[in-house]
Design a protein around this motif. Structure first.
Motif, PDB file in Angstrom:
ATOM      1  N   GLN A 242      -1.783   0.785  -5.012  1.00  0.00           N
ATOM      2  CA  GLN A 242      -0.910  -0.377  -4.889  1.00  0.00           C
ATOM      3  C   GLN A 242       0.364  -0.194  -5.726  1.00  0.00           C
ATOM      4  O   GLN A 242       0.339   0.418  -6.797  1.00  0.00           O
ATOM      5  CB  GLN A 242      -1.629  -1.645  -5.361  1.00  0.00           C
ATOM      6  CG  GLN A 242      -2.919  -1.969  -4.607  1.00  0.00           C
ATOM      7  CD  GLN A 242      -2.623  -2.326  -3.168  1.00  0.00           C
ATOM      8  OE1 GLN A 242      -1.778  -3.175  -2.878  1.00  0.00           O
ATOM      9  NE2 GLN A 242      -3.336  -1.672  -2.243  1.00  0.00           N
TER      10      GLN A 242
ATOM     11  N   GLU B 205       0.830  -1.193   0.000  1.00  0.00           N
ATOM     12  CA  GLU B 205       0.000   0.000   0.000  1.00  0.00           C
ATOM     13  C   GLU B 205       0.873   1.255   0.000  1.00  0.00           C
ATOM     14  O   GLU B 205       1.792   1.387   0.797  1.00  0.00           O
ATOM     15  CB  GLU B 205      -0.891  -0.009   1.243  1.00  0.00           C
ATOM     16  CG  GLU B 205      -2.115   0.860   1.135  1.00  0.00           C
ATOM     17  CD  GLU B 205      -3.242   0.159   0.389  1.00  0.00           C
ATOM     18  OE1 GLU B 205      -4.236   0.823   0.086  1.00  0.00           O
ATOM     19  OE2 GLU B 205      -3.110  -1.047   0.077  1.00  0.00           O
TER      20      GLU B 205
ATOM     21  N   THR C  16       0.813   5.250   0.594  1.00  0.00           N
ATOM     22  CA  THR C  16       0.026   6.358   1.148  1.00  0.00           C
ATOM     23  C   THR C  16       0.744   7.704   1.022  1.00  0.00           C
ATOM     24  O   THR C  16       0.168   8.736   1.354  1.00  0.00           O
ATOM     25  CB  THR C  16      -0.280   6.097   2.631  1.00  0.00           C
ATOM     26  OG1 THR C  16       0.957   5.954   3.338  1.00  0.00           O
ATOM     27  CG2 THR C  16      -1.125   4.827   2.813  1.00  0.00           C
TER      28      THR C  16
ATOM     29  N   SER D  52      -5.195   5.605  -1.071  1.00  0.00           N
ATOM     30  CA  SER D  52      -3.910   4.978  -1.372  1.00  0.00           C
ATOM     31  C   SER D  52      -4.007   4.230  -2.692  1.00  0.00           C
ATOM     32  O   SER D  52      -5.071   4.141  -3.316  1.00  0.00           O
ATOM     33  CB  SER D  52      -3.524   4.016  -0.249  1.00  0.00           C
ATOM     34  OG  SER D  52      -4.505   2.987  -0.120  1.00  0.00           O
TER      35      SER D  52
END
Length: 219
Positions: free
Chosen positions: A195, A163, A165, A193
């Motif tokens: 990937q 993830e 962010t 977020s």
């Protein structure tokens, strides 16, 4: 008979007098030619007066460029010269995999960008590797207001994703000319977020959007 002889002598005497007079005149002319008068004296050209005014005060090659150093080269851009943004480059509804990063010269002078931005996606161990074949050959200049582009591929389908962010960017220190600057945090290109995996890649700085994004959108 005597009259004829006297006339002949007078004629010969006249010819001799004329010849002597002509010779004397020729000698006088020759003497005069050998002694130049005021009109015959050669005068050397006078030195031109020194130029005055703005043209005279500027030496050749001088100029107030403001964009180059003393060697004539343009300085590399720094974080202070540029502002950065990141934009989602996928169709609506698709998973975010492609990001366009834009650097705008917000300074007052021209500077150069080269190589590739160092973009770190979240908690990655280091910046995304540069995509093969997208490294720019030479630095290129950005005048005030002009833009440079780089593309980011977030996932290459290699391993498990993680993830993201936050995103950091730095121009790095190409060639070691100066210490690397502190990273700039980029605004996220999407809410929440997205990937990423270790197949992530970044392109080198490019002068057009197409050159930057075509390689990543084809991956």
């Amino acid at each position: 008979m005597n009259t004829t002889i006297r006339s002949t002598r007078r004629a010969r005497h006249g010819l001799r007098s004329y010849a002597v007079g002509a010779a004397a005149a020729a000698a006088l002319l020759a003497t005069t030619a050998c002694e130049p008068g005021e009109a015959d004296v050669a005068v050397a050209p006078s030195t031109p007066p020194a130029a005055s005014g703005p043209a005279a005060s500027a030496a050749p090659g001088d100029g107030d460029n403001g964009d180059a150093d003393d060697s004539g080269s343009v300085a590399l851009c720094t974080h202070q010269d540029l502002s950065f943004s990141a934009t989602r480059y996928d169709a609506p509804g698709e998973q975010l995999r492609h990001i366009m990063v834009v650097a705008v010269n917000t300074g007052g002078t021209t500077c150069e960008v080269q190589n590739a931005p160092e973009i770190t996606l979240g908690d990655a161990q280091g910046p995304a590797p540069v995509m093969e074949g997208t490294e720019p050959g030479e630095p290129f200049a950005l005048a005030p207001g002009e833009k440079a582009y780089a593309g980011v591929l977030t996932t290459g389908g290699h391993r498990d994703t993680y993830e993201v962010t936050f995103m950091n960017l730095t121009l790095g220190s190409p060639g070691g000319e100066a210490e690397a600057e502190e990273p700039v945090e980029l605004e996220m290109p999407t809410e929440g977020s997205f990937q990423a995996d270790d197949g992530q890649r970044v392109t080198g700085w490019q002068p057009t959007e197409g050159l930057a994004m075509r390689p990543v959108t084809l991956s």
